[in-house]
Design a protein around this motif. Structure first.
Motif, short mmCIF file in Angstrom:
data_model
loop_
_atom_site.label_atom_id
_atom_site.label_comp_id
_atom_site.label_asym_id
_atom_site.label_seq_id
_atom_site.Cartn_x
_atom_site.Cartn_y
_atom_site.Cartn_z
N UNK A 189 0.84 -1.20 0.00
CA UNK A 189 0.00 0.00 0.00
C UNK A 189 0.87 1.25 0.00
N UNK A 190 1.92 1.25 0.84
CA UNK A 190 2.82 2.40 0.89
C UNK A 190 3.55 2.59 -0.45
N UNK A 191 3.99 1.47 -1.06
CA UNK A 191 4.67 1.55 -2.35
C UNK A 191 3.72 2.07 -3.42
N UNK A 192 2.48 1.60 -3.40
CA UNK A 192 1.49 2.06 -4.39
C UNK A 192 1.19 3.54 -4.20
N UNK A 193 1.05 3.99 -2.96
CA UNK A 193 0.80 5.40 -2.70
C UNK A 193 1.99 6.25 -3.15
N UNK A 194 3.19 5.76 -2.90
CA UNK A 194 4.40 6.48 -3.31
C UNK A 194 4.46 6.58 -4.83
N UNK A 195 4.17 5.49 -5.52
CA UNK A 195 4.20 5.49 -6.98
C UNK A 195 3.11 6.40 -7.54
N UNK A 196 1.93 6.36 -6.93
CA UNK A 196 0.84 7.23 -7.37
C UNK A 196 1.23 8.70 -7.19
N UNK A 197 1.89 9.02 -6.11
CA UNK A 197 2.34 10.39 -5.87
C UNK A 197 3.38 10.80 -6.91
N UNK A 198 4.29 9.87 -7.26
CA UNK A 198 5.28 10.17 -8.29
C UNK A 198 4.61 10.43 -9.64
N UNK A 199 3.64 9.58 -9.98
CA UNK A 199 2.92 9.75 -11.24
C UNK A 199 2.14 11.06 -11.26
N UNK A 200 1.53 11.40 -10.13
CA UNK A 200 0.78 12.65 -10.04
C UNK A 200 1.73 13.83 -10.23
N UNK A 201 2.87 13.77 -9.60
CA UNK A 201 3.85 14.86 -9.71
C UNK A 201 4.35 14.99 -11.15
N UNK A 202 4.63 13.85 -11.78
CA UNK A 202 5.09 13.88 -13.17
C UNK A 202 4.00 14.44 -14.08
N UNK A 203 2.75 14.06 -13.84
CA UNK A 203 1.63 14.56 -14.65
C UNK A 203 1.46 16.07 -14.46
N UNK A 204 1.61 16.54 -13.23
CA UNK A 204 1.49 17.97 -12.97
C UNK A 204 2.60 18.75 -13.68
N UNK A 205 3.82 18.21 -13.66
CA UNK A 205 4.93 18.87 -14.35
C UNK A 205 4.69 18.91 -15.85
N UNK A 206 4.21 17.79 -16.40
CA UNK A 206 3.93 17.72 -17.83
C UNK A 206 2.82 18.69 -18.20
N UNK A 207 1.79 18.77 -17.36
CA UNK A 207 0.68 19.70 -17.62
C UNK A 207 1.16 21.15 -17.57
#
Length: 128
Positions: free
Chosen positions: A46-64
């Protein structure tokens, strides 16, 4: 002779050396350890999934943000191009009007006949 591994029917219990009870206790202990290990592994996942989701969200925000900046720049370029084209069209139209006024002053009859002819052609086109 009294055997120590036999259950005591009078008390409804078992002796301390009952192999089934020991195996049952061992299995219960193993099951509890497995349950704890599974819960810990689930928490880690769960912690790994939350961390990965946060990384993906951050990458998406940067791309946006990068895309927004690029689109803003493109819109600005298009706006400047449209402004330049409009200014050029205004200049061309003004030159045409100036030339028409000059011609009307120099040759009023020809200007009147030309205007009449253009009006007649436009009227015929719009009638159809």
């Amino acid at each position: 002779m009294n055997e120590p591994n036999l259950p005591n029917p009078g008390l409804g219990g078992t002796t301390a050396n009952d192999p089934f009870q020991a195996a049952k206790a061992s299995a219960m202990k193993a099951a509890e350890e497995l349950r704890a290990a599974a819960a810990q592994k689930a928490a880690e996942l769960r912690d790994a999934a939350e961390s990965r989701a946060q990384q993906l969200k951050s990458a998406a925000e940067q791309k946006a943000a990068a895309l927004k900046t690029e689109l803003t720049d493109k819109a600005s370029d298009i706006r400047h191009y449209a402004d330049d084209a409009l200014e050029h069209a205004r200049d061309t139209c003004q030159n045409f009007v100036d030339e028409a006024e000059k011609m009307a002053r120099e040759k009023p009859r020809q200007a009147l006949i030309t205007a009449f002819g253009i009006g007649l052609v436009v009227g015929l086109i719009l009638r159809r």
